[in-house]
Design a protein around this motif. Structure first.
Motif, PDB file in Angstrom:
ATOM      1  N   ASP A  83       0.804  -1.326   0.036  1.00 26.68           N
ATOM      2  CA  ASP A  83      -0.157  -0.055   0.164  1.00 26.68           C
ATOM      3  C   ASP A  83       0.960   1.344   0.050  1.00 26.68           C
ATOM      4  OD1 ASP A  83       0.804  -0.442   2.567  1.00 26.68           O
ATOM      5  OD2 ASP A  83      -1.075   0.142   3.440  1.00 26.68           O
ATOM      6  N   CYS A 143      -0.951  -4.950  -6.703  1.00 28.98           N
ATOM      7  CA  CYS A 143      -2.307  -4.319  -5.914  1.00 28.98           C
ATOM      8  C   CYS A 143      -1.955  -3.611  -4.734  1.00 28.98           C
ATOM      9  CB  CYS A 143      -2.948  -5.520  -5.659  1.00 28.98           C
ATOM     10  SG  CYS A 143      -3.570  -6.717  -6.883  1.00 28.98           S
ATOM     11  N   THR A 144      -2.796  -2.653  -4.286  1.00 31.27           N
ATOM     12  CA  THR A 144      -2.710  -2.009  -3.062  1.00 31.27           C
ATOM     13  C   THR A 144      -3.425  -2.512  -1.904  1.00 31.27           C
ATOM     14  OG1 THR A 144      -4.383  -0.624  -3.834  1.00 31.27           O
ATOM     15  CG2 THR A 144      -2.169  -0.089  -4.353  1.00 31.27           C
ATOM     16  N   ASP A 174      -8.670  -6.947  -1.377  1.00 35.61           N
ATOM     17  CA  ASP A 174      -9.611  -7.317  -1.951  1.00 35.61           C
ATOM     18  C   ASP A 174      -9.296  -7.395  -3.592  1.00 35.61           C
ATOM     19  OD1 ASP A 174     -11.267  -7.526   0.299  1.00 35.61           O
ATOM     20  OD2 ASP A 174     -12.021  -5.614   0.098  1.00 35.61           O
ATOM     21  N   GLU A 175      -8.664  -6.470  -3.960  1.00 41.44           N
ATOM     22  CA  GLU A 175      -7.962  -6.408  -5.202  1.00 41.44           C
ATOM     23  C   GLU A 175      -6.996  -7.505  -5.489  1.00 41.44           C
ATOM     24  OE1 GLU A 175      -5.431  -3.362  -8.054  1.00 41.44           O
ATOM     25  OE2 GLU A 175      -5.452  -2.855  -5.693  1.00 41.44           O
ATOM     26  N   ALA A 209      -9.167 -10.857  -6.029  1.00 38.82           N
ATOM     27  CA  ALA A 209      -9.759 -10.808  -7.345  1.00 38.82           C
ATOM     28  C   ALA A 209      -8.945 -10.883  -8.297  1.00 38.82           C
ATOM     29  CB  ALA A 209     -10.348  -9.234  -7.650  1.00 38.82           C
ATOM     30  N   ARG A 210      -7.578 -10.620  -8.339  1.00 36.25           N
ATOM     31  CA  ARG A 210      -6.487 -10.831  -9.323  1.00 36.25           C
ATOM     32  C   ARG A 210      -5.962 -12.416  -9.317  1.00 36.25           C
ATOM     33  NH1 ARG A 210      -4.340  -7.450 -13.123  1.00 36.25           N
ATOM     34  NH2 ARG A 210      -4.704  -5.199 -12.631  1.00 36.25           N
ATOM     35  N   CYS A 233      -7.077  -4.031   4.325  1.00 34.18           N
ATOM     36  CA  CYS A 233      -8.167  -5.144   4.041  1.00 34.18           C
ATOM     37  C   CYS A 233      -8.955  -5.412   5.437  1.00 34.18           C
ATOM     38  CB  CYS A 233      -7.436  -6.472   3.556  1.00 34.18           C
ATOM     39  SG  CYS A 233      -6.309  -7.068   4.312  1.00 34.18           S
TER      40      CYS A 233
END
Length: 120
Positions: free
Chosen positions: A11, A33-34, A37-38, A41-42, A60
């Protein structure tokens, strides 16, 4: 030889960019990703991701350890590297096959861990 696909979760924008550059320059396909959740999903969308490198203090529901636990359970092939400059989590709080790395780390050391055939 194709290099592994790496999911990098961090982050702090500068750390994210520098680490992604380091890994990309060594030939890896890096997805950035930061947050958790992201990242999840990836991992769902790209099942060929081979390595997850995540900071412990990402944003998160839980933290980087929670992300590592979910990822280890859902994607057993995934290699996991946890990094933090703030704390070393107690053994047993993160997946057994995950590797913990202290920040700041030497670039060569991170590459060695990612490249290691003994990484379990």
């Amino acid at each position: 030889m194709d290099r592994a696909k790496i999911l990098l979760v961090e982050d702090e924008p500068l750390v994210l960019r520098n680490t992604a550059d380091l890994l990309s320059e060594d030939g890896y396909d890096v997805t950035e990703c930061t947050g958790c959740d992201e990242a999840l999903a990836r991992l769902e969308a790209e099942p060929d991701i081979a390595v997850l490198v995540t900071d412990l203090n990402v944003t998160c529901t839980g933290d980087g350890i929670a992300l590592a636990r979910v990822a280890a359970e859902r994607w057993p092939h995934l290699r996991i590297v946890l990094v933090s400059g703030a704390m070393r989590p107690p053994q047993g709080t993160y997946p057994e096959r995950a590797i913990f790395f202290t920040k700041p780390y030497a670039p060569g050391a991170l590459l060695h861990v990612v490249q290691s055939p003994d990484f379990a």
